[in-house]
Design a protein around this motif. Structure first.
Motif, PDB file in Angstrom:
ATOM      1  N   GLN A 146      42.270  33.709  40.851  1.00  0.00           N
ATOM      2  CA  GLN A 146      41.872  35.057  40.442  1.00  0.00           C
ATOM      3  C   GLN A 146      42.066  36.055  41.582  1.00  0.00           C
ATOM      4  OE1 GLN A 146      37.958  35.277  38.561  1.00  0.00           O
ATOM      5  NE2 GLN A 146      38.119  33.124  37.981  1.00  0.00           N
ATOM      6  N   ILE A 147      41.633  35.660  42.774  1.00  0.00           N
ATOM      7  CA  ILE A 147      41.757  36.544  43.942  1.00  0.00           C
ATOM      8  C   ILE A 147      43.224  36.825  44.259  1.00  0.00           C
ATOM      9  CG2 ILE A 147      41.462  36.636  46.464  1.00  0.00           C
ATOM     10  CD1 ILE A 147      38.898  37.273  44.957  1.00  0.00           C
ATOM     11  N   LEU A 148      44.050  35.797  44.266  1.00  0.00           N
ATOM     12  CA  LEU A 148      45.458  35.954  44.644  1.00  0.00           C
ATOM     13  C   LEU A 148      46.245  36.742  43.608  1.00  0.00           C
ATOM     14  CD1 LEU A 148      46.087  32.376  46.067  1.00  0.00           C
ATOM     15  CD2 LEU A 148      45.891  34.499  47.377  1.00  0.00           C
ATOM     16  N   LEU A 149      45.730  36.850  42.387  1.00  0.00           N
ATOM     17  CA  LEU A 149      46.423  37.592  41.331  1.00  0.00           C
ATOM     18  C   LEU A 149      45.846  38.985  41.115  1.00  0.00           C
ATOM     19  CD1 LEU A 149      48.688  37.311  39.197  1.00  0.00           C
ATOM     20  CD2 LEU A 149      46.954  36.455  37.612  1.00  0.00           C
ATOM     21  N   ALA A 150      44.554  39.168  41.369  1.00  0.00           N
ATOM     22  CA  ALA A 150      43.846  40.392  40.956  1.00  0.00           C
ATOM     23  C   ALA A 150      44.442  41.666  41.530  1.00  0.00           C
ATOM     24  CB  ALA A 150      42.370  40.290  41.324  1.00  0.00           C
ATOM     25  N   VAL A 174      36.714  41.442  39.222  1.00  0.00           N
ATOM     26  CA  VAL A 174      36.944  40.874  40.554  1.00  0.00           C
ATOM     27  C   VAL A 174      37.308  41.981  41.538  1.00  0.00           C
ATOM     28  CG1 VAL A 174      38.525  39.430  41.901  1.00  0.00           C
ATOM     29  CG2 VAL A 174      37.564  38.567  39.757  1.00  0.00           C
ATOM     30  N   ARG A 175      38.209  42.875  41.141  1.00  0.00           N
ATOM     31  CA  ARG A 175      38.607  43.974  42.028  1.00  0.00           C
ATOM     32  C   ARG A 175      37.422  44.889  42.337  1.00  0.00           C
ATOM     33  NH1 ARG A 175      43.063  43.731  38.590  1.00  0.00           N
ATOM     34  NH2 ARG A 175      42.309  45.491  37.335  1.00  0.00           N
ATOM     35  N   ARG A 176      36.595  45.105  41.345  1.00  0.00           N
ATOM     36  CA  ARG A 176      35.459  46.022  41.524  1.00  0.00           C
ATOM     37  C   ARG A 176      34.425  45.465  42.491  1.00  0.00           C
ATOM     38  NH1 ARG A 176      34.565  46.443  36.659  1.00  0.00           N
ATOM     39  NH2 ARG A 176      32.814  44.987  36.387  1.00  0.00           N
ATOM     40  N   ARG A 177      34.105  44.171  42.380  1.00  0.00           N
ATOM     41  CA  ARG A 177      33.037  43.616  43.218  1.00  0.00           C
ATOM     42  C   ARG A 177      33.556  42.966  44.494  1.00  0.00           C
ATOM     43  NH1 ARG A 177      32.016  39.176  38.610  1.00  0.00           N
ATOM     44  NH2 ARG A 177      33.435  37.568  39.338  1.00  0.00           N
ATOM     45  N   GLY A 178      34.871  42.642  44.543  1.00  0.00           N
ATOM     46  CA  GLY A 178      35.458  42.103  45.762  1.00  0.00           C
ATOM     47  C   GLY A 178      35.347  40.601  45.921  1.00  0.00           C
TER      48      GLY A 178
END
Length: 250
Positions: A146-150, A174-178
């Motif tokens: 998720q992190i590597l794609l977001a 994910v992008r919003r909360r980091g």
């Protein structure tokens, strides 16, 4: 912009030498094709052909006015140049994260349609989620995926969602909360929390994770471990930023 790029004796590989001249010219800032011809002293068709070819490889891009500029791939390569520093720093950071959370910790980098575990600190005793160093794992499931794609470019992000266990809405959160969490996504009974490691240009270059069995990490692993994972990921981002500054001599 009237400074010409001086051509040296060359490497003997003409097309590479000319491509290097184009990149060197763009170091001074954006340039139209006419300005690029003036700066490089290359024939107009040659300058255009090389700039477009470099654009295909993302070494050159266009700005809002359509002028040629240095492309995003150069920043990515600069970040990769700091990878040795990143991996050297990762060991102690992963060890401290493991000790703080009581769970196994991993560092992942994306390679094409997969992610690779480039560093890990395993829980020494008890039930653990073991990810071997060098393991190649799907980009379709798990908090690190998720992190590597977001934060990818939109078209690449949407391609990555095909067949994934997570959705565009989840990646927006994910992008919003980091940070990201997964509960049995990659492997039944296993949960994880991940946060982004960023290169000097702000691009996400790795994902830092902790993972463990759900009976210990719970079904809300982010509540337990997100703060610690984010802190450790930020530390590694600082390492890359300092390494880049040293390379540039700033």
């Amino acid at each position: 912009m009237d400074t010409h790029v001086t051509e040296d004796a060359g490497s003997g590989v003409g097309v590479l030498d000319k491509a290097a001249i184009v990149l060197g010219a763009l170091e001074a800032g954006p340039a139209t094709l006419a300005q690029l011809v003036q700066l490089t002293e290359l024939a107009r068709p040659t300058a255009h052909r090389l700039a477009v070819a470099l654009e295909h490889h993302r070494l050159v891009a266009r700005d809002m006015q359509g002028r040629f500029v240095l492309g995003p791939r150069l920043g990515e390569l600069a970040a990769a140049a700091g990878e040795d520093r990143l991996l050297a720093a990762a060991g102690p950071v992963l060890g401290a994260l493991r000790d703080h959370t009581g769970e196994s910790a991993q560092l992942y980098r994306r390679q094409g349609d997969h992610r690779v575990c480039v560093a890990a600190a395993e829980r020494p005793i008890g039930l653990r989620d073991s990810v071997p160093l060098g393991a190649t794992i799907t980009m379709k499931a798990g908090s690190a995926a998720q992190i590597l794609l977001a934060w990818e470019e939109p078209d690449r992000l949407h391609r990555g969602l095909h067949g994934a266990r997570f959705t565009a809405t989840m990646l927006s959160a994910v992008r919003r909360r980091g940070w990201a969490q997964s509960i049995g996504e990659r492997e039944p009974g296993v949960g994880s929390v991940s946060a982004p490691v960023r290169g000097p240009n702000g691009r996400v270059v790795a994902a830092l994770s902790v993972s463990g069995p759900l009976d210990r990490i719970t079904r809300q692993p982010g509540r337990l471990h997100a703060a610690a994972v984010i802190s450790s990921a930020n530390h590694l981002s600082d390492v890359l930023r300092r390494a880049s500054t040293e390379v540039l001599g700033e």
